[in-house]
Design a protein around this motif. Structure first.
Motif, mmCIF file in Angstrom:
data_model
loop_
_atom_site.group_PDB
_atom_site.id
_atom_site.type_symbol
_atom_site.label_atom_id
_atom_site.label_comp_id
_atom_site.label_asym_id
_atom_site.label_seq_id
_atom_site.Cartn_x
_atom_site.Cartn_y
_atom_site.Cartn_z
ATOM 1 N N VAL B 37 0.839 -1.210 0.000
ATOM 2 C CA VAL B 37 0.000 0.000 0.000
ATOM 3 C C VAL B 37 0.869 1.252 0.000
ATOM 4 C CG1 VAL B 37 -2.018 -1.032 1.105
ATOM 5 C CG2 VAL B 37 -0.190 -0.137 2.545
ATOM 6 N N ASP B 38 0.256 2.340 -0.420
ATOM 7 C CA ASP B 38 0.941 3.629 -0.455
ATOM 8 C C ASP B 38 0.836 4.269 0.933
ATOM 9 O OD1 ASP B 38 1.945 6.142 -1.136
ATOM 10 O OD2 ASP B 38 -0.026 6.831 -1.823
ATOM 11 N N PHE B 47 -4.863 5.751 1.964
ATOM 12 C CA PHE B 47 -4.373 4.775 0.996
ATOM 13 C C PHE B 47 -5.464 3.747 0.730
ATOM 14 C CE2 PHE B 47 -3.541 1.382 4.090
ATOM 15 C CZ PHE B 47 -3.344 2.088 5.269
ATOM 16 N N THR B 48 -5.266 3.006 -0.342
ATOM 17 C CA THR B 48 -6.266 2.013 -0.736
ATOM 18 C C THR B 48 -5.646 0.631 -0.738
ATOM 19 O OG1 THR B 48 -7.344 3.667 -2.115
ATOM 20 C CG2 THR B 48 -7.933 1.380 -2.523
ATOM 21 N N VAL B 49 -6.364 -0.293 -0.154
ATOM 22 C CA VAL B 49 -5.957 -1.696 -0.175
ATOM 23 C C VAL B 49 -6.712 -2.363 -1.321
ATOM 24 C CG1 VAL B 49 -5.987 -3.872 1.098
ATOM 25 C CG2 VAL B 49 -5.668 -1.709 2.335
ATOM 26 N N THR B 50 -5.995 -2.957 -2.256
ATOM 27 C CA THR B 50 -6.694 -3.654 -3.333
ATOM 28 C C THR B 50 -6.231 -5.110 -3.405
ATOM 29 O OG1 THR B 50 -5.029 -2.811 -4.857
ATOM 30 C CG2 THR B 50 -7.124 -1.672 -4.847
ATOM 31 N N TRP B 60 -11.590 -3.979 -2.629
ATOM 32 C CA TRP B 60 -10.825 -2.776 -2.263
ATOM 33 C C TRP B 60 -11.378 -2.161 -0.982
ATOM 34 C CZ3 TRP B 60 -13.896 1.651 -2.489
ATOM 35 C CH2 TRP B 60 -15.039 1.559 -3.297
#
Lengths: 115, 141
Positions: B37-38, B47-50, B60
């Motif tokens: 993650v970022d 941030f986004t978890v994908t 997501w």
């Protein structure tokens, strides 16, 4: 999203106490609307409406014989509900296992370097 | 606000507080146990978890860092389902006899219909209903 909304219907279907009683009453036995109505204090049309909801959620299946309709429990969608609740817990437990392993390995290796 | 779900997991980790804190706040280390993650260790950062979507998860999750108190506490706003407001994930670290006690809590509201079920103790119905048809339901402990 088809699967998500199906799971949502299951939640809605079993949120109602009357519908849960119907499911419990069905058990392994196929029953008619009259049988399911007996002793509930409700009308057959009220029970029929509840059965419609259960049918849409896939929790019961229906067999039509002449003027009679028989219902049977189909518990497969209940698995989705149970899974949903278990998933969050499993998700974090799994990640924390890895976090624990990572942290312990890091300290173990830096201790070895210092020794 | 009704908190219908509160998951609490405790772990005893045989590592220093600094190491455990680094593991949960450094992007390269987070990737080892969570997701790539970022991540930036700054309150307000998002941030986004994908990942691959699975039943129960759309694939997501939007996360926002709500609180950051190095090296003891981090709180995430965790937006993972469409039907419910975001939940909160808290990491609490306490030094304990040469190791660290980690307490993770995940609390928040669950979808409205589900909330109703939890309130009514629906889970007690599931093993019974499932049992009727000889189905082994997986229930959370």
């Amino acid at each position: 999203m088809a699967r998500g909304s199906a799971a949502h219907d299951v939640f809605g279907a079993i949120a109602d106490p009357t519908r849960r009683r119907i499911l419990e009453r069905l058990g392994n036995t196929e029953r008619s609307v009259n049988e399911l109505t007996a002793g509930t204090g409700l009308t057959t049309s009220a029970i029929s409406l509840h059965l419609q909801v259960l049918l849409r959620a896939g929790l019961v299946s229906r067999r039509v014989a002449g003027r009679h309709r028989f219902y049977r429990l189909d518990p497969a969608p209940l698995r989705d509900v149970a899974d949903w609740a278990a998933q969050l817990s499993a998700f974090w437990a799994h990640n924390l296992d890895r976090l624990q392993q990572l942290a312990e390995e890091k300290d173990a290796s830096s201790n070895r370097t210092e020794d | 606000m009704l908190q219908a779900i509160e998951l609490r997991i405790e772990r005893r980790i045989e590592a220093s507080l600094a190491t455990v804190w680094a593991c949960i706040t450094t992007p390269e280390l987070i990737a080892h146990w969570f997701f790539t993650v970022d991540f930036k260790p700054v309150a307000g950062h998002r941030f986004t978890v994908t990942g691959a979507s699975v039943p129960g998860w759309r694939g997501w999750t939007n996360v926002e860092i709500l609180e950051l108190e190095p090296p003891h506490r981090m709180v995430w706003k965790f937006d993972c389902v469409d039907e419910a407001p975001p939940s909160r994930v808290t990491f609490d670290l306490t030094e304990e006899g040469g190791g660290v006690r980690l307490v993770l809590t995940h609390e928040g509201e669950v979808p409205a219909r589900t909330r109703q079920l939890l309130k009514e103790g629906w889970s007690s119905y599931l093993p019974r209903l499932a049992g009727l048809a000889g189905l082994a339901a997986k229930m959370p402990s």
